[in-house]
Design an enzyme around this catalytic site. Structure first.
Site, PDB file in Angstrom:
ATOM      1  N   LYS A  15       0.843  -1.201   0.000  1.00 15.05           N
ATOM      2  CA  LYS A  15       0.000   0.000   0.000  1.00 15.05           C
ATOM      3  C   LYS A  15       0.875   1.246   0.000  1.00 15.05           C
ATOM      4  O   LYS A  15       1.637   1.502   0.937  1.00 15.05           O
ATOM      5  CB  LYS A  15      -0.919   0.008   1.224  1.00 15.05           C
ATOM      6  CG  LYS A  15      -1.912   1.177   1.178  1.00 15.05           C
ATOM      7  CD  LYS A  15      -2.874   1.127   2.341  1.00 15.05           C
ATOM      8  CE  LYS A  15      -2.359   1.854   3.565  1.00 15.05           C
ATOM      9  NZ  LYS A  15      -2.250   3.309   3.414  1.00 15.05           N
ATOM     10  N   ASP A  52      -3.123   4.386  -2.245  1.00 15.50           N
ATOM     11  CA  ASP A  52      -4.109   4.856  -1.249  1.00 15.50           C
ATOM     12  C   ASP A  52      -4.057   6.384  -1.171  1.00 15.50           C
ATOM     13  O   ASP A  52      -3.518   6.946  -0.219  1.00 15.50           O
ATOM     14  CB  ASP A  52      -3.755   4.202   0.102  1.00 15.50           C
ATOM     15  CG  ASP A  52      -4.689   4.612   1.226  1.00 15.50           C
ATOM     16  OD1 ASP A  52      -5.818   5.035   0.948  1.00 15.50           O
ATOM     17  OD2 ASP A  52      -4.273   4.489   2.399  1.00 15.50           O
ATOM     18  N   LYS A  94      -6.939   8.327  -1.657  1.00 13.12           N
ATOM     19  CA  LYS A  94      -8.261   8.790  -1.192  1.00 13.12           C
ATOM     20  C   LYS A  94      -8.687  10.078  -1.906  1.00 13.12           C
ATOM     21  O   LYS A  94      -8.831  11.143  -1.291  1.00 13.12           O
ATOM     22  CB  LYS A  94      -8.248   9.020   0.321  1.00 13.12           C
ATOM     23  CG  LYS A  94      -7.796   7.820   1.129  1.00 13.12           C
ATOM     24  CD  LYS A  94      -7.934   8.091   2.610  1.00 13.12           C
ATOM     25  CE  LYS A  94      -7.430   6.963   3.469  1.00 13.12           C
ATOM     26  NZ  LYS A  94      -5.970   6.822   3.501  1.00 13.12           N
ATOM     27  N   ASP A 139     -12.635  15.423  -4.620  1.00 15.78           N
ATOM     28  CA  ASP A 139     -12.644  16.693  -5.349  1.00 15.78           C
ATOM     29  C   ASP A 139     -13.941  16.752  -6.149  1.00 15.78           C
ATOM     30  O   ASP A 139     -14.822  15.902  -5.972  1.00 15.78           O
ATOM     31  CB  ASP A 139     -11.393  16.780  -6.264  1.00 15.78           C
ATOM     32  CG  ASP A 139     -10.908  18.230  -6.412  1.00 15.78           C
ATOM     33  OD1 ASP A 139     -11.747  19.088  -6.753  1.00 15.78           O
ATOM     34  OD2 ASP A 139      -9.716  18.497  -6.180  1.00 15.78           O
ATOM     35  N   THR A 155     -10.921   4.912   9.893  1.00 17.60           N
ATOM     36  CA  THR A 155     -10.869   4.134  11.137  1.00 17.60           C
ATOM     37  C   THR A 155     -10.292   4.939  12.305  1.00 17.60           C
ATOM     38  O   THR A 155     -10.330   4.484  13.443  1.00 17.60           O
ATOM     39  CB  THR A 155     -10.042   2.851  10.931  1.00 17.60           C
ATOM     40  OG1 THR A 155      -8.929   3.164  10.097  1.00 17.60           O
ATOM     41  CG2 THR A 155     -10.859   1.771  10.267  1.00 17.60           C
ATOM     42  N   ARG A 180       1.892  -0.208  11.049  1.00 12.88           N
ATOM     43  CA  ARG A 180       2.858  -0.167  12.152  1.00 12.88           C
ATOM     44  C   ARG A 180       3.220  -1.528  12.753  1.00 12.88           C
ATOM     45  O   ARG A 180       4.407  -1.769  13.022  1.00 12.88           O
ATOM     46  CB  ARG A 180       2.369   0.827  13.221  1.00 12.88           C
ATOM     47  CG  ARG A 180       2.579   2.267  12.782  1.00 12.88           C
ATOM     48  CD  ARG A 180       1.758   3.273  13.561  1.00 12.88           C
ATOM     49  NE  ARG A 180       0.364   3.268  13.149  1.00 12.88           N
ATOM     50  CZ  ARG A 180      -0.534   4.176  13.536  1.00 12.88           C
ATOM     51  NH1 ARG A 180      -0.164   5.158  14.332  1.00 12.88           N
ATOM     52  NH2 ARG A 180      -1.778   4.106  13.103  1.00 12.88           N
TER      53      ARG A 180
END
Ligand code: C5P
Length: 227
Positions: free
Chosen positions: A30, A59, A61, A64, A118, A208
């Site tokens: 990702k 990723d 996102k 617009d 999240t 992480r």
């Protein structure tokens, strides 16, 4: 269920070193905002050089006006990535415009829409969207499904409900996974791999817990065993 590893390290060199360590494993990579803004297309090319078979999830996102989002989606086609995403809150018209723009291509990446980040808890989400997370996530997912996208980014807790509202084939991708009870960090709605499996999640994103580990490859191997 498939594993997506978030390449969120501070430099391109560190991200590439991580990918080198885990290249034997069938995982998605990702590429998020920080890495893409800093390292751009050369980073995508470098990933493919390390592992030509790797699948890449961009990723970014997108959020617009419809035409600008469709222009961006068309530019993404030139990068050769396998999945990218937009924000469902950009609206059904924007999502439909993106999908229409991609119709002229013989094949296209998977396109997902973010429902509720999240990192939101109920209070903060309510102050932005004026609604409960679960309710709004369901509505965003319905809009996304009707606009012809392939699935949504949501938390594990919304996945099963979204599938029952749309279709089992409508993909869910869930960040906020803490496979072995690691610290949540800024994530509010975290879950385990087992729960993701129960809730019929298609892709889990783990950042992480993998890239901060002393031995990222062994963490990846242990997660893959659970899938
Ligand atoms: O480190 P951690 O496992 O929390 O990483 C989660 C990754 O998923 C981050 O790259 C974050 O930007 C991304 N993400 C998220 N929540 C969303 C969409 C993407 O955490 N709704």
């Amino acid at each position: 269920m498939e594993l997506c590893v978030a390449l969120d390290l501070p430099t391109m060199e560190e991200n590439l070193a991580l990918v080198e360590k885990i290249k034997a494993y069938p995982v998605w990579l990702k590429v998020g905002l920080r890495a893409y803004i800093r390292d751009g297309e050369p980073f995508i090319k470098a990933l493919k050089k390390i592992n030509p078979e790797c699948k890449i999830f961009l990723d970014l996102k997108l959020y617009d006006i419809p035409n600008t989002m469709a222009d961006a989606a068309e530019s993404i086609m030139g990068l050769g990535v396998d999945m990218f995403n937009v924000h469902a809150s950009a609206g059904k018209k924007a999502m439909t415009t993106v999908m229409q723009r991609l119709e002229k291509f013989e094949s296209r990446p998977l396109v997902l829409a973010v429902t509720a980040l999240t990192s939101f808890d109920e209070a903060e989400f309510g102050s932005v969207y004026g609604e409960k997370i679960a309710l709004k996530a369901d509505q965003f997912a319905k809009d996304t499904y009707e606009a012809g996208l392939d699935g949504v980014v949501c938390s594990v807790f919304e996945s099963a409900s979204i599938k029952s509202l749309t279709s089992d084939a409508f993909l869910t991708l869930t960040p906020g996974i803490r496979p072995f009870g690691e610290a949540a960090g800024d994530q509010q709605r975290v879950a385990t791999v087992e729960l993701a499996h129960q809730e019929k999640v298609d892709f889990i994103v783990v950042g992480r817990p993998i890239y901060q580990a002393e031995d990222p490859a062994s963490v990846v191997a242990k997660i893959l065993e659970k899938l």
